[in-house]
Design a protein around this motif. Sequence first.
Motif, PDB file in Angstrom:
ATOM      1  N   GLY A 263      16.923  40.233 -12.011  1.00  0.00           N
ATOM      2  CA  GLY A 263      16.301  38.989 -12.445  1.00  0.00           C
ATOM      3  C   GLY A 263      16.464  37.887 -11.422  1.00  0.00           C
ATOM      4  N   ASP A 264      17.667  37.759 -10.881  1.00  0.00           N
ATOM      5  CA  ASP A 264      17.924  36.747  -9.847  1.00  0.00           C
ATOM      6  C   ASP A 264      17.120  37.053  -8.585  1.00  0.00           C
ATOM      7  OD1 ASP A 264      19.637  35.335 -11.481  1.00  0.00           O
ATOM      8  OD2 ASP A 264      21.459  36.047 -10.502  1.00  0.00           O
ATOM      9  N   ARG A 265      17.080  38.311  -8.197  1.00  0.00           N
ATOM     10  CA  ARG A 265      16.370  38.726  -6.982  1.00  0.00           C
ATOM     11  C   ARG A 265      14.881  38.384  -7.087  1.00  0.00           C
ATOM     12  NH1 ARG A 265      17.911  44.110  -6.661  1.00  0.00           N
ATOM     13  NH2 ARG A 265      16.190  44.648  -8.001  1.00  0.00           N
ATOM     14  N   ARG A 266      14.319  38.510  -8.285  1.00  0.00           N
ATOM     15  CA  ARG A 266      12.889  38.255  -8.475  1.00  0.00           C
ATOM     16  C   ARG A 266      12.599  36.817  -8.917  1.00  0.00           C
ATOM     17  NH1 ARG A 266      12.849  43.315 -11.398  1.00  0.00           N
ATOM     18  NH2 ARG A 266      12.132  42.221 -13.235  1.00  0.00           N
ATOM     19  N   GLY A 267      13.637  36.019  -9.047  1.00  0.00           N
ATOM     20  CA  GLY A 267      13.447  34.624  -9.432  1.00  0.00           C
ATOM     21  C   GLY A 267      13.005  34.431 -10.872  1.00  0.00           C
ATOM     22  N   LEU A 268      13.396  35.362 -11.746  1.00  0.00           N
ATOM     23  CA  LEU A 268      13.028  35.258 -13.159  1.00  0.00           C
ATOM     24  C   LEU A 268      13.914  34.232 -13.865  1.00  0.00           C
ATOM     25  CD1 LEU A 268      12.597  39.029 -14.101  1.00  0.00           C
ATOM     26  CD2 LEU A 268      10.828  37.378 -13.461  1.00  0.00           C
ATOM     27  N   THR A 269      13.355  33.583 -14.841  1.00  0.00           N
ATOM     28  CA  THR A 269      14.106  32.642 -15.659  1.00  0.00           C
ATOM     29  C   THR A 269      14.523  33.361 -16.938  1.00  0.00           C
ATOM     30  OG1 THR A 269      12.839  30.790 -14.782  1.00  0.00           O
ATOM     31  CG2 THR A 269      14.020  30.427 -16.859  1.00  0.00           C
ATOM     32  N   PHE A 270      15.820  33.444 -17.153  1.00  0.00           N
ATOM     33  CA  PHE A 270      16.353  34.111 -18.348  1.00  0.00           C
ATOM     34  C   PHE A 270      17.695  33.491 -18.689  1.00  0.00           C
ATOM     35  CE2 PHE A 270      17.913  36.372 -14.681  1.00  0.00           C
ATOM     36  CZ  PHE A 270      19.231  36.666 -14.969  1.00  0.00           C
ATOM     37  N   ASP A 271      18.094  33.661 -19.929  1.00  0.00           N
ATOM     38  CA  ASP A 271      19.376  33.160 -20.404  1.00  0.00           C
ATOM     39  C   ASP A 271      20.417  34.263 -20.202  1.00  0.00           C
ATOM     40  OD1 ASP A 271      21.632  32.631 -22.074  1.00  0.00           O
ATOM     41  OD2 ASP A 271      20.406  31.311 -23.325  1.00  0.00           O
ATOM     42  N   PRO A 272      21.367  34.098 -19.279  1.00  0.00           N
ATOM     43  CA  PRO A 272      22.349  35.155 -19.015  1.00  0.00           C
ATOM     44  C   PRO A 272      23.171  35.525 -20.248  1.00  0.00           C
ATOM     45  CG  PRO A 272      22.608  33.349 -17.448  1.00  0.00           C
ATOM     46  CD  PRO A 272      21.564  32.935 -18.441  1.00  0.00           C
ATOM     47  N   GLU A 273      23.435  34.550 -21.101  1.00  0.00           N
ATOM     48  CA  GLU A 273      24.209  34.811 -22.311  1.00  0.00           C
ATOM     49  C   GLU A 273      23.433  35.730 -23.263  1.00  0.00           C
ATOM     50  OE1 GLU A 273      26.995  31.994 -24.938  1.00  0.00           O
ATOM     51  OE2 GLU A 273      24.873  31.444 -25.002  1.00  0.00           O
ATOM     52  N   LEU A 274      22.141  35.470 -23.447  1.00  0.00           N
ATOM     53  CA  LEU A 274      21.327  36.330 -24.309  1.00  0.00           C
ATOM     54  C   LEU A 274      21.123  37.703 -23.681  1.00  0.00           C
ATOM     55  CD1 LEU A 274      18.650  33.866 -25.720  1.00  0.00           C
ATOM     56  CD2 LEU A 274      20.735  34.714 -26.828  1.00  0.00           C
ATOM     57  N   LEU A 275      21.002  37.758 -22.355  1.00  0.00           N
ATOM     58  CA  LEU A 275      20.897  39.052 -21.680  1.00  0.00           C
ATOM     59  C   LEU A 275      22.166  39.862 -21.903  1.00  0.00           C
ATOM     60  CD1 LEU A 275      19.514  41.121 -19.880  1.00  0.00           C
ATOM     61  CD2 LEU A 275      20.394  39.860 -17.895  1.00  0.00           C
ATOM     62  N   TYR A 276      23.311  39.218 -21.827  1.00  0.00           N
ATOM     63  CA  TYR A 276      24.576  39.921 -22.052  1.00  0.00           C
ATOM     64  C   TYR A 276      24.652  40.464 -23.478  1.00  0.00           C
ATOM     65  CZ  TYR A 276      29.538  40.995 -22.180  1.00  0.00           C
ATOM     66  OH  TYR A 276      30.743  41.648 -22.316  1.00  0.00           O
ATOM     67  N   VAL A 277      24.285  39.649 -24.453  1.00  0.00           N
ATOM     68  CA  VAL A 277      24.318  40.112 -25.848  1.00  0.00           C
ATOM     69  C   VAL A 277      23.347  41.274 -26.035  1.00  0.00           C
ATOM     70  CG1 VAL A 277      23.827  39.477 -28.244  1.00  0.00           C
ATOM     71  CG2 VAL A 277      25.118  37.908 -26.786  1.00  0.00           C
ATOM     72  N   ALA A 278      22.152  41.163 -25.481  1.00  0.00           N
ATOM     73  CA  ALA A 278      21.172  42.251 -25.600  1.00  0.00           C
ATOM     74  C   ALA A 278      21.695  43.517 -24.949  1.00  0.00           C
ATOM     75  CB  ALA A 278      19.838  41.834 -24.990  1.00  0.00           C
ATOM     76  N   ALA A 279      22.336  43.384 -23.806  1.00  0.00           N
ATOM     77  CA  ALA A 279      22.908  44.552 -23.128  1.00  0.00           C
ATOM     78  C   ALA A 279      23.993  45.192 -23.989  1.00  0.00           C
ATOM     79  CB  ALA A 279      23.475  44.151 -21.766  1.00  0.00           C
ATOM     80  N   MET A 280      24.829  44.363 -24.585  1.00  0.00           N
ATOM     81  CA  MET A 280      25.910  44.895 -25.416  1.00  0.00           C
ATOM     82  C   MET A 280      25.389  45.667 -26.628  1.00  0.00           C
ATOM     83  SD  MET A 280      28.968  44.241 -24.227  1.00  0.00           S
ATOM     84  CE  MET A 280      28.200  44.819 -22.738  1.00  0.00           C
TER      85      MET A 280
END
Length: 141
Positions: free
Chosen positions: A47-64
């Motif tokens: 996401g960072d490499r492609r310059g995407l805007t996302f909430d890291p906290e929500l990404l972490y919860v989704a991953a979990m």
Amino acid sequence: MSAGDELSGIRIADSKLARDAAQFVRGPEGDFLFQHSTRVYWAALAGDRRGLTFDPELLYVAAMFHDFGLTAVYGESHLRYEVDGANAARDFLRSHGIPEADSERVWLAIALHTTNGISAHLFPLAALVAEGANMDLVGAG
């Protein structure tokens, strides 16, 4: 690895929500599945490499929660494991006062993470959960 740790240069969200998510899934998932779920957060690199805007906290919860439906908790369920995991994540987020729109985005990201060709065309969170799972399982990306 858990909230506050660093994973390949990406700091895992260190918030009460992230810590609670890791604690919630840790026991039922066991070590093998928990470590996989943690590695799915590598998607933050993409996401960072492609310059995407996302909430890291929500990404972490989704991953979990993305594979939470594979746990013994859902051994009697007749739903797809992705839906069980998505439902658990949505309930978890609601119990923590997360806005409904965010809870629904996490739900979709988890429910569709194994449906190839769909997630990448939705919002960044959905694309990243699917990509993170593929990164860890087959080395894609």
